[in-house]
Scaffold this active site. Structure first.
Site, short mmCIF file in Angstrom:
data_model
loop_
_atom_site.label_atom_id
_atom_site.label_comp_id
_atom_site.label_asym_id
_atom_site.label_seq_id
_atom_site.Cartn_x
_atom_site.Cartn_y
_atom_site.Cartn_z
N GLU A 52 0.83 -1.21 0.00
CA GLU A 52 0.00 0.00 0.00
C GLU A 52 0.86 1.25 0.00
OE1 GLU A 52 -2.83 -0.51 3.24
OE2 GLU A 52 -3.93 -2.00 2.03
N GLU A 63 -1.67 -9.94 -6.28
CA GLU A 63 -1.65 -10.67 -7.55
C GLU A 63 -0.68 -10.02 -8.52
OE1 GLU A 63 -4.25 -9.66 -5.81
OE2 GLU A 63 -6.04 -10.82 -6.20
N1 THU Z 1 -6.02 -6.38 -2.45
C1 THU Z 1 -5.18 -7.29 -3.03
O1 THU Z 1 -3.97 -7.26 -2.82
N2 THU Z 1 -5.73 -8.24 -3.82
C2 THU Z 1 -7.08 -8.43 -4.01
O2 THU Z 1 -7.48 -9.35 -4.70
C3 THU Z 1 -8.03 -7.50 -3.39
C4 THU Z 1 -7.44 -6.33 -2.71
C5 THU Z 1 -5.46 -5.40 -1.51
C6 THU Z 1 -5.35 -4.00 -2.00
C7 THU Z 1 -5.33 -3.23 -0.68
O3 THU Z 1 -4.00 -3.18 -0.20
C8 THU Z 1 -6.15 -4.08 0.26
O4 THU Z 1 -6.26 -5.35 -0.36
C9 THU Z 1 -7.53 -3.54 0.54
O5 THU Z 1 -8.19 -3.25 -0.62
#
Ligand code: THU
Length: 136
Positions: A52, A63
């Site tokens: 993030e 992913e």
């Molecule tokens: N996120 C992912 O890494 N993969 C997903 O399939 C859904 C969302 C992450 C992005 C963000 O850091 C957190 O989950 C909340 O949205």
């Protein structure tokens, strides 16, 4: 792997790698830690976590971290056979729309393993992303 079914050994290895990657997540804003692991057609496994940023839109999903790592190691011909996603809250979590498009780019026949609303699901990427965008 055209089939929706993943052999048990592949499923277990991908989930194990995804859970290990999830522990590296940088998620101080959402506290939602995600890990992903993919198997290439050449038999290699790569994993990644979400990263993030204080400028939220710059966040990279687990992913895409895994896929970009695989391309960085194997090059542009890397093909995804299967990809698994896990999270630290045991919540339903299918790949977001952006990640579906990126999975499709490198694995138009990829199988995706994720926690669905009621159970674990294994679906072809084309079912998660019908009519994925192609430039060529
Ligand atoms: N996120 C992912 O890494 N993969 C997903 O399939 C859904 C969302 C992450 C992005 C963000 O850091 C957190 O989950 C909340 O949205």
């Amino acid at each position: 792997m055209a089939s929706e079914k993943l052999p048990g050994i592949v499923r277990r290895r991908l989930l194990q790698a995804a859970r290990a990657a999830m522990k590296q997540a940088y998620a101080p804003y959402s506290h939602f830690k995600v890990g992903a692991a993919l198997l290439t057609v050449s038999g290699d496994i790569f994993s990644g976590c979400n990263v993030e940023n204080a400028s939220y839109g710059l966040t990279n999903c687990a992913e895409r971290t895994a896929i970009f790592t695989a391309v960085g190691e194997l090059g542009p011909k890397m093909i995804i056979e299967a990809i698994a996603v896990v999270n630290n809250q045991r919540l339903p979590c299918s790949p977001c729309g952006a990640c579906r498009q990126v999975i499709f780019e490198f694995g138009p026949e990829a199988t995706v393993l994720f926690q669905g609303l009621n159970a674990w699901k294994t679906l072809p990427i084309t079912e998660l992303l019908p009519e994925g965008f192609r430039l060529q």
